[in-house]
Design an enzyme around this catalytic site. Structure first.
Site, PDB file in Angstrom:
ATOM      1  N   ASP A 118      -6.944   2.225  -2.550  1.00 33.64           N
ATOM      2  CA  ASP A 118      -5.951   3.232  -2.938  1.00 33.64           C
ATOM      3  C   ASP A 118      -5.836   4.230  -1.800  1.00 33.64           C
ATOM      4  OD1 ASP A 118      -5.510   2.112  -5.465  1.00 33.64           O
ATOM      5  OD2 ASP A 118      -7.104   3.290  -6.383  1.00 33.64           O
ATOM      6  N   ASP A 136      -0.007   0.077  -7.835  1.00 30.98           N
ATOM      7  CA  ASP A 136      -0.100   0.965  -8.999  1.00 30.98           C
ATOM      8  C   ASP A 136       1.259   1.570  -9.339  1.00 30.98           C
ATOM      9  OD1 ASP A 136      -2.872   0.523  -8.990  1.00 30.98           O
ATOM     10  OD2 ASP A 136      -3.234   2.281  -7.730  1.00 30.98           O
TER      11      ASP A 136
END
EC number: 3.4.23.36
Length: 171
Positions: A118, A136
């Site tokens: 991430d 995401d």
């Protein structure tokens, strides 16, 4: 273009953008050594390895948990892909394609590295959102698409009145 083809394009575009962004930021830049990169007063690029699922829930340190999450992701991908193949609307197919592409992107990370990479961090003053990636964002956009599709009125079935009596029984 069919609904399925639109969903497949969304899936492949999501997967390509997700993996390209992760590979470039991690291997093609010095982000790991020089983070955070300030993009705007409210956004940074950072490096976070998420060993859990959304919002960092269910963090897994061991190999069994890692592969269990990969298996669950792939099972979801299969089920959602079947649904996408049968989707009756382009919106539904694209929404499912976004979710499947995002799930595949994160499953690839988890299988290859043991965690999901991430890198986008949004914040304003004391407020801070969780760190996320392209996959995401696509999953969230896909869920919004599913909700919007569920709120659309169902298409009316064509009339089956062959006798021309307006569907009323004969007297």
């Amino acid at each position: 273009m069919t609904a399925f083809r639109s969903g497949l394009i969304a899936l492949l575009a999501t997967l390509a953008l997700d993996q390209a962004s992760k590979l470039w930021l991690y291997f093609g830049t010095d982000l790991v050594m020089t983070q955070p990169w300030r993009l705007a007063p409210f956004a940074d690029f950072v490096v976070v390895w998420n060993r859990g699922v959304s919002y960092g829930l269910f963090q897994q340190e061991g190999g069994l948990g890692r592969w269990l999450l990969v298996a669950v992701s792939l099972a979801a991908v299969i089920g959602l892909s079947v649904w996408m193949r049968r989707a009756g609307s382009r919106l539904l197919a694209v929404a499912l394609g976004l979710i499947v592409g995002g799930a595949l992107g994160n499953a690839i990370d988890r299988a290859a590295y043991g965690a999901v990479f991430d890198f986008v961090h949004l914040h304003a003053g004391p407020w801070s959102w969780y760190v996320f990636n392209v996959a995401d964002a696509a999953i969230v956009a896909g869920v919004v698409g599913l909700i919007l599709d569920s709120l659309r009125p169902a298409p009316r079935a064509p009339s089956t009145d062959v006798a021309g009596n307006g569907g009323h029984p004969q007297a």
